[in-house]
Design an enzyme around this catalytic site. Structure first.
Site, mmCIF file in Angstrom:
data_model
loop_
_atom_site.group_PDB
_atom_site.id
_atom_site.type_symbol
_atom_site.label_atom_id
_atom_site.label_comp_id
_atom_site.label_asym_id
_atom_site.label_seq_id
_atom_site.Cartn_x
_atom_site.Cartn_y
_atom_site.Cartn_z
ATOM 1 N N ASP A 293 0.757 -0.752 0.021
ATOM 2 C CA ASP A 293 0.049 0.229 0.381
ATOM 3 C C ASP A 293 0.799 1.162 0.205
ATOM 4 O O ASP A 293 2.040 1.217 0.806
ATOM 5 C CB ASP A 293 -0.866 -0.018 1.007
ATOM 6 C CG ASP A 293 -1.160 -1.200 1.532
ATOM 7 O OD1 ASP A 293 -2.402 -2.034 -0.182
ATOM 8 O OD2 ASP A 293 -1.579 -2.290 1.974
ATOM 9 N N THR A 294 0.169 2.506 -1.075
ATOM 10 C CA THR A 294 1.626 3.590 -1.017
ATOM 11 C C THR A 294 0.795 4.282 -1.037
ATOM 12 O O THR A 294 -1.127 4.915 -1.830
ATOM 13 C CB THR A 294 2.011 2.872 -2.119
ATOM 14 O OG1 THR A 294 2.076 1.944 -2.267
ATOM 15 C CG2 THR A 294 2.561 3.859 -3.030
ATOM 16 N N VAL A 295 1.353 5.849 -0.817
ATOM 17 C CA VAL A 295 0.753 7.003 -1.360
ATOM 18 C C VAL A 295 1.606 7.922 -2.232
ATOM 19 O O VAL A 295 2.480 7.681 -2.669
ATOM 20 C CB VAL A 295 0.726 7.907 -0.645
ATOM 21 C CG1 VAL A 295 -0.421 7.460 0.812
ATOM 22 C CG2 VAL A 295 1.556 8.327 0.195
#
Length: 448
Positions: free
Chosen positions: A351-353
């Site tokens: 999961d990443t932004v």
């Protein structure tokens, strides 16, 4: 007039910031309006995300940048990957009876040092216009005074309930008064506010030396982790040159190893001869081609990608047109590829932004940051309020693999940031967020 439902295109004459949370984007825009650069805005946005989007990012994670200088037109790469601890050896994990690195808990949490903050400090030292304390103002306020919990954050707290409750500090943060943080409720993290203030006051030393680093090291050692105080003092962000490729009339820039940025250029090379623009968008032929190109590129990644400081990665060959001709012979428009061309090592479910920012002077930041899994390792480092990443879980324990665990090494990273030029001018600033975080890319475009 053709009226369509959905979010309209955003147009702006003097600058733009995009991120997965409105409060974070607003903080970046506020910094732009105060005279900050695109890099200031990206840091401000990412910092607020570390508070209000803790299931995807935070001070305990890593970051990679592409930065465009509006005056010169140069694009540079900044490596904010966290290095493995001195005690993070294959033998140390084997002594614990581990045959693979766990996804959660103290072991992945303390395999690699958080690298994002070092990248913020380095980017700001070169391209910042406002004082760091002003840039971090929004993040400090939200951590100290609180912010409203979104449905998405509340949902992830429930999904990760068991893992979060297994750590005392995580449980106290996300289950106040013993109940899970509910949508609309205000969530505060005063410990994180103090850590941010330390960074605002003392920069790199405020995180990697002094009380904050000492507390993270104390927590690690007492909990049986591998990080020690000296590991934090060795963490620096490193400037480098981006990878450069070309697709039709667009020049594409991406992040080099240890990130998988080369796969983007390899995939573009593989599909270019097939004239993708002439196929029905998301029709079966279009999708089939994209899937096969991704299979081939990711197979190469899984076999060869590692920290270039520890292993030779033949990246120039991998992104060459000649190599694409060779590998492109595997593409079959009538059938799926053989099973052994499908990626089999590691996982892409992290999961990443992603943050993109452009200012009125043409400076631009393409910033990708992550804790890897949801809430990283689900471990908070003592009273710092910092959620530690589990990116070290991507290391291999196979002694023959180039991405094997070694002290001081950055693991293979699925994080990538991109930019593109057309006719010599910056044309696009873009990136793709994690699968669970968002099913669409977050991007900013500038045409001049």
């Amino acid at each position: 007039m053709d009226i369509r439902t959905g979010r309209p295109v955003t147009l702006a004459p003097n600058g733009m910031v995009t991120s997965p949370h409105a409060l974070a984007s607003a903080a970046g825009l506020d910094v732009l309006r105060a005279g900050g650069s695109a890099i200031d805005a990206a840091i401000a946005t990412s910092a607020v995300l570390a508070v209000v989007y803790p299931h995807m990012t935070g001070l305990g994670g890593d970051a990679f940048w592409l930065i465009h200088d509006g005056a010169s037109g140069d694009i540079r790469y900044l490596n904010g990957g966290g290095k493995a601890a001195e005690g993070a050896t294959l033998s140390a994990l084997e002594a614990r009876g581990l045959q693979e690195i766990p996804l959660r808990g103290i072991v992945p949490a303390t395999l690699t040092v958080p690298g994002a903050v070092a990248s913020w400090i380095e980017a700001h030292s070169v391209h910042g216009r406002l004082p760091l304390c002003r840039v971090l103002e929004g993040a400090i306020a939200y951590a100290c005074d609180g912010f409203p919990v979104t449905d998405r954050l509340a949902g992830f707290v429930e999904i990760m309930r068991e893992d979060l409750l297994s750590d005392r500090e995580s449980a106290a943060l996300f289950f106040p008064q013993g109940a899970a943080a509910a949508p609309g409720a205000k969530l505060v993290n005063p410990n994180l506010a103090r850590t941010f203030q330390s960074i605002a006051d003392d920069g790199w030393q405020g995180f990697y030396e002094g009380p904050v680093a000492a507390e993270m090291a104390r927590f690690s050692e007492e909990a049986g982790g591998l990080l020690r105080l000296a590991d934090f003092s060795r963490q620096k962000a490193i400037w480098g040159e981006p990878l450069v490729g070309r697709y039709r009339d667009v020049t594409v820039f991406n992040t080099p190893p240890p990130t998988q940025g080369f796969t983007v250029l390899e995939m573009l090379n593989l599909i270019e001869p097939h004239e993708l623009h002439r196929k029905d968008f998301l029709g079966p032929d279009h999708v089939h081609l994209l899937v096969q190109a991704k299979q081939i590129a990711y197979h190469d990644r899984d076999e060869m990608l590692a920290d270039p400081g520890f292993a030779e990665v033949p990246v120039e060959r991998l992104i060459s047109k000649e190599y694409a001709v060779e590998r492109g012979r595997l593409i079959d428009g009538r059938a799926a590829l053989q099973w052994d061309m499908v990626p089999s090592y590691g996982s892409l479910s992290g999961d990443t932004v992603y943050v993109a920012a452009v200012d009125r002077c043409g400076n631009a930041a393409s910033l990708i940051q992550s804790l890897y899994g949801a809430f990283g390792a689900c471990v908070v480092a003592g009273n710092t309020g910092v959620i530690l990443q589990n990116r070290g879980a991507y290391f291999s324990l196979d002694r023959r693999h180039p991405n094997r665990l070694e002290p001081g090494k950055i693991p293979l990273h699925t994080l990538i940031a991109s930019m593109a030029k057309r006719d010599g001018k910056l044309w696009s600033v873009l990136g793709c967020m994690g699968r669970m975080a968002s099913r669409k890319s977050s991007s900013s475009f500038m045409r001049r």
